[in-house]
Design a protein around this motif. Structure first.
Motif, PDB file in Angstrom:
ATOM      1  N   ALA A  85       0.838  -1.208   0.000  1.00 12.24           N
ATOM      2  CA  ALA A  85       0.000   0.000   0.000  1.00 12.24           C
ATOM      3  C   ALA A  85       0.873   1.259   0.000  1.00 12.24           C
ATOM      4  CB  ALA A  85      -0.938  -0.005   1.200  1.00 12.24           C
ATOM      5  N   SER A 185      -3.869   1.810  -3.459  1.00  9.68           N
ATOM      6  CA  SER A 185      -3.280   1.461  -2.164  1.00  9.68           C
ATOM      7  C   SER A 185      -4.353   0.883  -1.229  1.00  9.68           C
ATOM      8  CB  SER A 185      -2.618   2.686  -1.521  1.00  9.68           C
ATOM      9  OG  SER A 185      -3.591   3.667  -1.191  1.00  9.68           O
ATOM     10  N   ALA A 189      -4.316  -2.383   1.338  1.00 14.29           N
ATOM     11  CA  ALA A 189      -4.582  -2.180   2.763  1.00 14.29           C
ATOM     12  C   ALA A 189      -5.731  -3.071   3.243  1.00 14.29           C
ATOM     13  CB  ALA A 189      -4.892  -0.711   3.028  1.00 14.29           C
TER      14      ALA A 189
END
Length: 195
Positions: A85, A185, A189
């Motif tokens: 991420a 990202s 995550a």
């Protein structure tokens, strides 16, 4: 090894499979766009010579190697999804630096940030899948992931090229791709190891 070994069908039923594949595909939107269009952008958009642009690409390649070495050193110390991420945010920042560079310092920053993110994230893409799904069906799992990733590989340079044709430069296309990578990202995550 006590790790659970997922079948391909079981892996496909997890959200982690799809989140990692989408994140990887979003990363390659930027990586392939840079590989195809960066020198042209530096030459026509920023006014550098081809040899100066090639120097920036050389620095990017050296940074990529450094990123691989950093990944080797830290790969098992941090959660790979968070490292990936962070790398996506680095891809975003790097591409924006390239897009709006006003001098060689910004180009050097692009080369170091984007290159090291690429080198750090790249090998983790295979490692995180092995960590999550085991090694029994890893070849098939990687192969099916590649079908999704290939869309990013092809779409990135196409999007950048189409926008360059429309606007006469790469700024809009690169900005869109950078923001998409930043959003990517979130996929990493959210990609928790399957329970």
């Amino acid at each position: 090894d006590s790790q659970r070994q997922y079948t391909t069908r079981e892996a496909l039923a997890t959200s982690a499979f799809w989140l990692i594949a989408l994140g990887h595909g979003f990363a390659l939107l930027v990586v392939t766009s840079v590989n195809v269009h960066a020198i042209t952008h530096m030459k026509t958009g920023l006014g550098y010579t081809v040899s100066q642009a090639a120097l920036v690409i050389t620095l990017m390649t050296v940074s990529q190697i450094a990123g691989v070495l950093i990944g080797w050193a830290i790969g098992d110390r941090f959660q790979k999804r968070y490292v990936a991420a962070c790398c996506m945010l680095m891809h975003m920042v790097g591409l924006l630096l390239l897009t709006y560079a006003t001098g060689p310092v910004m180009l050097a920053m692009f080369a170091v940030i984007h290159g090291s993110a690429w080198g750090l994230r790249g090998p983790m893409m295979q490692a995180i899948r092995a960590d999550y799904f085991g090694r029994r069906s890893i070849g098939m799992i990687l192969g099916l992931s590649t079908a999704i990733i290939a869309v990013g590989q092809v779409a990135g340079p196409l999007v950048a090229g189409v926008f360059a044709d429309w606007f006469g430069n790469y700024r809009v296309g690169f900005t869109v791709l950078a923001l998409v990578a930043g959003a990517g990202s979130i996929f990493f995550a959210m990609a928790r190891k399957p329970a």
